[in-house]
Design an enzyme around this catalytic site. Structure first.
Site, mmCIF file in Angstrom:
data_model
loop_
_atom_site.group_PDB
_atom_site.id
_atom_site.type_symbol
_atom_site.label_atom_id
_atom_site.label_comp_id
_atom_site.label_asym_id
_atom_site.label_seq_id
_atom_site.Cartn_x
_atom_site.Cartn_y
_atom_site.Cartn_z
ATOM 1 N N TYR A 108 25.666 48.675 68.846
ATOM 2 C CA TYR A 108 25.140 49.171 67.570
ATOM 3 C C TYR A 108 26.278 49.802 66.785
ATOM 4 O O TYR A 108 27.092 50.556 67.342
ATOM 5 C CB TYR A 108 24.047 50.228 67.814
ATOM 6 N N GLU A 196 24.094 48.994 58.424
ATOM 7 C CA GLU A 196 23.770 49.015 59.849
ATOM 8 C C GLU A 196 23.953 47.620 60.441
ATOM 9 O O GLU A 196 23.417 46.654 59.909
ATOM 10 C CB GLU A 196 22.317 49.473 60.008
#
Ligand code: GDP
Ligand code: MN
Length: 385
Positions: A108, A196
């Site tokens: 991530y 993101e």
């Protein structure tokens, strides 16, 4: 403002962030053509302004152009419901067809404006593919954070520190720190509020690339980017929020039953608290702004009343430029003679021409309760439920 994954990947690709090869398709035939051009196994991904598509069946891995066409056919024109869209879902009007990746690890990587840190924070985690909120809650030790100094910018050591923290091996430290630096530049150049990459993928053949991309632009800085206006997809927005934006009213839909119309963001926040105190729940946040007029009040009230969950409306206005008689005229214009004629409306107004406004409402046939004090508002809402 949110944009689609394929649009975010286009911007990231231009900014030097490695993304899979692919293209957007709006028909099954176009999807087939992109898959044919790529000439290998592809993923067909529903394009909606929400994550959680994988679990909701919006991501399909296929082997042939024929299968890509069928996958696109199954997705296009449907409404995808994910845990992020809410029960109403979001319409799938396009799909992204891109090369399937041979995933070895899912990481991530996110950049966000953090109010507490007063700047951009780079977040990374070895637990990719999962929701980052869940990682932060259950395994906070897996969440790496680097605060960026707004004057110095992102420093090279910070990218390396994240790369080492993710334990991706020496060969990938440089590509990852370059990616983080490029991502930060894209974030700045476009006045983003969020970028993101989840998952950031390490492939079996040792490459690192952005398999997913989410990008959010800061609305208050968007006027600096008229060239990005074409990225807006209103089909993905809440229809009431869209209508409010067109009327230049700040409106956020919430899930309670008391609609509220207020002037000033601070007073609107305080009003939400008062509704909470009464034991009821607000149906929305709405600030008509300082320079509102009769027409704006009327449109704001129509927007509130279009929400089927609203059973009571609370109007709390401190009149200055917006006079009491204008407010009353706006209320009457929106409600009198409509299907909402009998809706319970609690009104507190103070300031210029407030008496005149109150008289106009009292003389009308509307179901209005006038209150003087903010403390009486909670009582009036309770009484109406
Ligand atoms: P989201 O569910 O809306 O966040 O959509 P993502 O783009 O993140 O896709 C969800 C999941 O699908 C990812 O976490 C991956 O596990 C998987 N996925 C997406 N693209 C690929 C791909 O090209 N190859 C493989 N093997 N898996 C993929
Ligand atoms: Mn994702």
């Amino acid at each position: 403002m949110k944009i689609h994954e394929y649009q975010a990947k286009e911007i990231l690709g231009k900014g030097g962030v490695v993304v899979p090869e692919g293209g957007v398709a709006r028909t099954p035939e176009e999807a087939r053509a992109v898959a044919t051009r790529l000439g290998r196994k592809v993923v067909v991904k529903a394009q909606v302004h929400a994550g959680g598509r994988g679990k909701a069946g919006g991501i399909k891995v296929v082997s042939t152009p024929q299968e890509a066409e069928e996958a696109a056919k199954a997705l296009l024109g449907t409404t995808l419901v994910t845990f992020q869209t809410g029960p109403e879902g979001a319409p799938v009007n396009s799909v992204l067809v891109e090369e399937a990746i041979d995933v070895k690890r899912e990481l991530y990587l996110g950049l966000v404006i953090d109010g507490a840190a007063q700047g951009v924070v780079v977040m990374a985690s070895a637990a990719g593919g999962m929701e980052i909120e869940e990682v932060a809650e259950k395994t906070p030790e897996l969440l790496l954070r680097e605060k960026v100094d707004p004057v110095l910018g992102l420093l090279p050591f910070q990218g390396r520190k994240i790369a080492f923290g993710l334990v991706i091996g020496p060969k990938l430290v440089r590509p990852l720190s370059t990616m983080i630096a490029n991502l930060y530049q894209v974030f700045l150049d476009n006045d983003c509020s969020l970028v993101e990459i989840n998952p950031l993928v390490v492939t079996a053949d040792g490459r690192i690339l952005a398999a997913d991309a989410k990008m959010d632009f800061e609305d208050d800085a968007f006027f600096r980017h008229p060239d990005l206006e074409y990225l807006r997809d209103t089909s993905q927005e809440d229809p009431l929020e869209l209508r409010a934006r067109e009327a230049d009213v700040s409106y956020v839909k919430l899930d309670g039953t008391v609609g509220c119309l207020v002037n000033g963001a601070g007073l609107a926040m305080a009003t939400l608290d008062v509704i909470g105190e009464s034991g009821a729940r607000p149906a929305n946040f709405l600030d008509v702004g300082g320079g509102a007029n009769e027409e704006k009040v009327a449109e704001a009230l129509r927007i509130i009343l279009s929400d089927p969950n609203v059973d009571t409306v609370l109007i709390n206005i401190f009149g200055g430029i917006l006079r009491g008689d204008m407010i009353a005229a706006g209320i009457l214009a929106a409600v009198e003679g409509t299907e909402h004629q009998d809706r319970r409306i609690v009104v507190r107004m103070l300031g210029t021409n407030a008496d005149q406004g109150r008289q106009m409402l009292q003389a009308s046939s509307l179901n209005v309760s006038l209150v003087e004090d903010l403390g009486d508002v909670a009582e009036a809402i309770r009484a109406s439920n």
